[in-house]
Design a protein around this motif. Sequence first.
Motif, PDB file in Angstrom:
ATOM      1  N   ASN A 289      21.861  -2.408  -3.116  1.00 42.04           N
ATOM      2  CA  ASN A 289      21.952  -1.892  -1.595  1.00 42.04           C
ATOM      3  C   ASN A 289      23.462  -1.607  -1.062  1.00 42.04           C
ATOM      4  O   ASN A 289      23.615  -0.974  -0.198  1.00 42.04           O
TER       5      ASN A 289
ATOM      6  N   PRO B 239      14.487  10.111  -7.686  1.00 40.79           N
ATOM      7  CA  PRO B 239      13.070  10.355  -7.380  1.00 40.79           C
ATOM      8  C   PRO B 239      12.649  10.718  -6.112  1.00 40.79           C
ATOM      9  O   PRO B 239      11.696  11.406  -5.767  1.00 40.79           O
TER      10      PRO B 239
ATOM     11  N   PRO C  24       5.732  -3.026  -7.579  1.00 43.47           N
ATOM     12  CA  PRO C  24       4.911  -3.095  -8.637  1.00 43.47           C
ATOM     13  C   PRO C  24       5.304  -1.951  -9.685  1.00 43.47           C
ATOM     14  O   PRO C  24       5.394  -1.959 -10.693  1.00 43.47           O
TER      15      PRO C  24
ATOM     16  N   LYS D   9      -5.358   3.202 -13.416  1.00 40.24           N
ATOM     17  CA  LYS D   9      -4.593   3.849 -14.179  1.00 40.24           C
ATOM     18  C   LYS D   9      -4.813   3.229 -15.692  1.00 40.24           C
ATOM     19  O   LYS D   9      -4.725   3.967 -16.575  1.00 40.24           O
TER      20      LYS D   9
ATOM     21  N   LEU E 177      13.951   8.277   1.449  1.00 38.93           N
ATOM     22  CA  LEU E 177      14.058   7.111   0.962  1.00 38.93           C
ATOM     23  C   LEU E 177      14.057   6.178   2.371  1.00 38.93           C
ATOM     24  O   LEU E 177      13.512   4.998   2.386  1.00 38.93           O
TER      25      LEU E 177
ATOM     26  N   LEU F  68      23.587   1.977  -2.124  1.00 39.17           N
ATOM     27  CA  LEU F  68      22.369   2.642  -1.493  1.00 39.17           C
ATOM     28  C   LEU F  68      22.626   3.020   0.051  1.00 39.17           C
ATOM     29  O   LEU F  68      22.424   3.945   0.488  1.00 39.17           O
TER      30      LEU F  68
ATOM     31  N   VAL G 202      -3.576   0.547  -9.770  1.00 44.95           N
ATOM     32  CA  VAL G 202      -2.813   0.006 -11.142  1.00 44.95           C
ATOM     33  C   VAL G 202      -4.147   0.075 -12.183  1.00 44.95           C
ATOM     34  O   VAL G 202      -4.001   0.392 -13.272  1.00 44.95           O
TER      35      VAL G 202
ATOM     36  N   HIS H   7      16.148 -10.704  -5.696  1.00 48.43           N
ATOM     37  CA  HIS H   7      16.117  -9.532  -5.011  1.00 48.43           C
ATOM     38  C   HIS H   7      15.196  -8.415  -5.618  1.00 48.43           C
ATOM     39  O   HIS H   7      15.651  -7.768  -6.527  1.00 48.43           O
ATOM     40  N   PHE H   8      14.022  -8.191  -4.865  1.00 47.52           N
ATOM     41  CA  PHE H   8      13.100  -7.014  -5.389  1.00 47.52           C
ATOM     42  C   PHE H   8      13.281  -5.728  -4.866  1.00 47.52           C
ATOM     43  O   PHE H   8      14.030  -5.554  -3.667  1.00 47.52           O
ATOM     44  N   PHE H   9      12.515  -4.709  -5.287  1.00 44.46           N
ATOM     45  CA  PHE H   9      12.729  -3.317  -4.766  1.00 44.46           C
ATOM     46  C   PHE H   9      11.314  -2.614  -4.650  1.00 44.46           C
ATOM     47  O   PHE H   9      10.385  -2.846  -5.268  1.00 44.46           O
TER      48      PHE H   9
ATOM     49  N   MET I  43       8.981  -0.982  -9.164  1.00 45.99           N
ATOM     50  CA  MET I  43      10.342  -0.587  -9.536  1.00 45.99           C
ATOM     51  C   MET I  43      10.650  -1.821 -10.609  1.00 45.99           C
ATOM     52  O   MET I  43      10.341  -3.147 -10.353  1.00 45.99           O
TER      53      MET I  43
ATOM     54  N   PRO J 277       8.666   0.262  -4.492  1.00 48.12           N
ATOM     55  CA  PRO J 277       7.537  -0.492  -4.460  1.00 48.12           C
ATOM     56  C   PRO J 277       7.431  -1.477  -5.585  1.00 48.12           C
ATOM     57  O   PRO J 277       7.636  -1.017  -6.711  1.00 48.12           O
TER      58      PRO J 277
ATOM     59  N   SER K  99      -3.314  -1.592  -3.851  1.00 51.71           N
ATOM     60  CA  SER K  99      -2.514  -1.539  -4.985  1.00 51.71           C
ATOM     61  C   SER K  99      -2.783  -1.881  -6.194  1.00 51.71           C
ATOM     62  O   SER K  99      -2.612  -1.197  -7.153  1.00 51.71           O
TER      63      SER K  99
ATOM     64  N   TYR L 294      11.028   5.841   3.655  1.00 54.83           N
ATOM     65  CA  TYR L 294      10.155   4.885   3.084  1.00 54.83           C
ATOM     66  C   TYR L 294      10.524   3.356   3.426  1.00 54.83           C
ATOM     67  O   TYR L 294       9.601   2.626   3.452  1.00 54.83           O
ATOM     68  N   THR L 295      11.823   3.249   3.338  1.00 47.38           N
ATOM     69  CA  THR L 295      12.477   1.799   3.469  1.00 47.38           C
ATOM     70  C   THR L 295      12.418   1.308   4.896  1.00 47.38           C
ATOM     71  O   THR L 295      12.281   0.156   4.991  1.00 47.38           O
TER      72      THR L 295
ATOM     73  N   SER M 230      18.067  -8.709   1.411  1.00 49.69           N
ATOM     74  CA  SER M 230      18.755  -7.621   1.290  1.00 49.69           C
ATOM     75  C   SER M 230      20.169  -7.490   1.421  1.00 49.69           C
ATOM     76  O   SER M 230      21.024  -6.691   0.873  1.00 49.69           O
TER      77      SER M 230
END
Length: 288
Positions: free
Chosen positions: A194, A229, A150, A54, A235, A197, A51, A144-146, A152, A148, A47, A238-239, A123
């Motif tokens: 959440n 997106p 790096p 880029k 989604l 969502l 980054v 609480h993170f989302f 989000m 991906p 990952s 993905y999750t 979550s």
Amino acid sequence: MKNLKRQWVFINIPGINFGRSSYGQNVTLVDVSSDVLKKSESNIQNSLGRVAKKLHKDDPAAGKKLVDDVLSRIQYTTEPQKGVQNADLVVEAIIENIDIKHKLFKSLDEAAPEKTLFASNTSSLSIAEIASVTKRLDKFGGLHFFNPVPMMKLLEVIRIPETSDETYNSMMAWGKSIGKVCITCKDTPGFVVNRLLVPYIAEAVRMLERGDASAQDIDTAMKLGAGYPMGPLELADYTGLDTGVFILEGWHKKFPDNALFNPVELQNKLVKEGKLEERVGEGFYKYT
Ligand code: CAA
């Protein structure tokens, strides 16, 4: 306000990457198995590589330096009690099981210094319920993170009634220091993202189940018609479909009168068949 810049510990973060140590933080990653830690290290490396490529398109040496610097600030251990010994902040992201979280936090509460702030990346569970086994409610909150992580930008910062102003302000400042936009929500099911969502995805699955539209058309509609997106079914793939089922089941049990939280048969069926997500090759879609 506490300075949380020096040392923090992330406990078990499957599939989530460690871009945060690119903000100069020392991170100790804790997991139950060294195999998982090795896999995590390689995920982080990949990952970070993306980054770095880029950021330093025309300067591979600078890209390599970025990756090496970040990796040098991450330590790995399978012993939670050792991992937290010098921590300013502990962020727990283990399995969503209240008994297992209680067991972990009880032992961390004994091992960590008094100054250490505790946070859960849950979550869907209640922060107050998770914190209840510790003797540091004033130093407890939700972070609480989302996925991906790096990419989000959002971090939900949750305070329980006992969270002190000092703890809350430190968590908000820490979130900003790692490049996130922080929002605050009360300790309610699913917080902001959440809570909206999960019922939205469940409704998309019900729509598919009724045969109102194909998976592809539902996703295209929400991408091009609502500007998301990813479509809801993409989604979910993905999750993880199992994550969605687990969250709905828990909320349905707690709030049986809320029809938004009713289980969805098709989603349960796919999970039982092992069609869990993109990474296992099949969810709502097949991946080759
Ligand atoms: N690590 C590092 N960089 C990454 C990355 C990762 N894991 N994933 C994506 N990127 C970066 C890369 O720089 C990538 O460029 P390269 O392919 O050149 O390396 C760039 O993002 C663009 O990525 P992609 O071309 O693959 O695709 P994209 O532009 O569609 O972006 C996405 C991907 C960011 C995932 C985007 O589709 C998106 O925002 N999707 C919605 C995600 C979402 O809703 N997340 C919330 C889930 S809910 C949750 O997490 C809460 C919970 O409790 C379960």
